[in-house]
Enzyme design. Structure first.
Site, PDB file in Angstrom:
ATOM      1  N   GLU A  50     -43.069  64.032 -53.270  1.00 37.38           N
ATOM      2  CA  GLU A  50     -42.773  62.922 -53.746  1.00 37.38           C
ATOM      3  C   GLU A  50     -43.740  62.454 -54.883  1.00 37.38           C
ATOM      4  OE1 GLU A  50     -42.845  60.438 -50.070  1.00 37.38           O
ATOM      5  OE2 GLU A  50     -41.388  61.644 -49.142  1.00 37.38           O
ATOM      6  N   TYR A  67     -47.178  57.307 -44.065  1.00 40.43           N
ATOM      7  CA  TYR A  67     -47.267  58.616 -43.444  1.00 40.43           C
ATOM      8  C   TYR A  67     -48.059  58.411 -42.199  1.00 40.43           C
ATOM      9  CZ  TYR A  67     -43.759  60.616 -46.152  1.00 40.43           C
ATOM     10  OH  TYR A  67     -42.473  60.923 -47.054  1.00 40.43           O
TER      11      TYR A  67
END
Length: 396
Positions: free
Chosen positions: A137, A95
């Site tokens: 997640e 990310y």
């Protein structure tokens, strides 16, 4: 920390995003893959060539900017994307890479508008979004790892059977190399698999629907050979042409938010082409439970040579209250279950459970849009229409 000033600034950039369109996300992906080519081991490069991934990402960014002050609206979308990310084994550190290239893309494409305040706002906004996905997640990874037969990361599976289902579809049954149990899954979910095709520089990860009911020992996927497009079918053709019994495939735990609901309401399974694969898992699960609820199996196909699982579906009539109907673009009608032409539901309105049933759709985007519109016109509430897209998500 995202402040109200940040929120106001991000929302003020929505017209800029709209005017740039998918040029933003196309530039972003080009930039990211140039600077971090290792991510080509993760992303489906075919979707880059077809523009589906840039379009899906642009829609997601635009939606986030629009609802940044009311994120509850995006809960379903976050869950759907998070499930897909976990099938790629996306990790928190990735990310940071994505965020860096997103900010640099905005700076490069709109240097005059991308002031220090705008940059600060978008950095804060992205960090909030990344934290949401990392948490969701992470929860999915942990939950699957803790279940019986669960695991983290990619796990090695051996192909123990390879069975043609039609001219273009072949089923592969996968058994874990360690021969331990595998995690249970919901009918409708998919399996993320990783292979490295001969002659290709990067790993390839794809998602294929699980095409039978769960048994905690093996998984079955049914793969259509893709034959169109320069970059289409890298994995499907490799599976069809090169992967045989005994070959090893890496797989993530099952994922996906499209699944059969546990109710006693009538079930209508509507598919086209290879969209019938998750419907097989739903149908088999209902049969395993010897469900008494009415079940409708409606399928559209180009011709009979491309029709998969017809005999198997027919066999389920012995245990289910099952009605079947097929539509073919090119076929001679040989019995009352077959029609020629496009799937039209209006003639079936008197027998379909329009007021109580749950309707599950899977197939090409155009097909599902066509069917959803028919269902809405027949009075089916949108909340009872559920659908799955193969590839990046788009609304229908």
């Amino acid at each position: 920390m995202l402040t109200q000033t940040h929120i106001d600034t991000v929302k003020a950039t929505i017209p800029l995003l709209a005017s740039a369109g998918t040029a933003i996300t196309t530039h972003f992906y080009n930039r990211m893959f140039t600077h971090n080519p290792e991510l080509k081991h993760v992303f489906n490069m075919s979707n880059q060539h077809t523009t589906r991934q840039p379009t899906a990402l642009f829609n997601a960014i635009a939606a986030y900017a629009t609802y940044i002050d009311n994120l509850d609206v995006l809960t379903d979308a976050v869950q759907r994307i998070a499930h897909k990310h976990t099938s790629f084994n996306i990790q928190p550190e990735q990310y940071e890479i994505v965020g860096h290239h997103l900010i640099e893309t905005l700076r490069e494409l709109a240097p005059d508008a991308f002031t220090k305040d705008v940059e600060e706002a978008w950095v804060a906004a992205y960090m909030q979004l990344a934290d949401i996905f990392i948490q969701v997640e992470g929860d999915l990874y942990r939950t699957r790892a803790e279940q019986e037969g669960g695991w983290e990361g990619f796990r090695s599976f051996k192909v123990i059977s390879k069975t043609p289902e039609s001219e273009l579809v072949t089923s592969f049954v996968l058994e874990p190399v360690d021969q331990n149990a595998v995690i249970h899954y919901k009918p409708g979910q998919y399996l993320g698999i990783k292979i490295h095709p001969t002659g290709h520089e990067f790993d390839e990860i794809r998602q294929y629907s699980l095409s039978t009911s769960a048994n905690n020992r093996t998984y079955r996927i049914s793969v259509k050979r893709e034959t169109s497009g320069e970059c289409e079918g890298i994995v499907s053709n490799y599976l069809h042409d090169h992967v045989q019994e005994g070959h090893i495939i890496e797989a993530m735990p099952p994922a996906g938010d499209f699944s059969l609901k546990e109710t006693d309401q009538p079930v209508v399974l509507i598919s086209a082409g290879v969209g019938l694969t998750p419907m097989q898992a739903m149908l088999d699960t209902l049969a395993d439970k010897k469900s008494s609820q009415p079940v409708f199996y409606l399928h559209a196909c180009k011709n009979t040579a491309l029709l998969s699982f017809k005999e198997h579906v027919k066999e389920q009539k012995a245990v289910l209250n099952l009605t079947t109907q097929y539509w073919f673009e090119q076929a001679n009608v040989v019995d009352e279950t077959m029609q020629e032409g496009l799937m039209k539901l209006e003639p079936m309105k008197d027998i379909l459970p329009l007021e109580q049933g749950d309707f599950y759709l899977c197939g090409p985007v155009g097909f599902m849009t066509f069917i959803k519109q028919q269902l809405l016109e027949l009075g089916v509430d949108a909340s009872r229409i559920h659908y799955e897209l193969f590839g990046p998500h788009l609304d229908i």
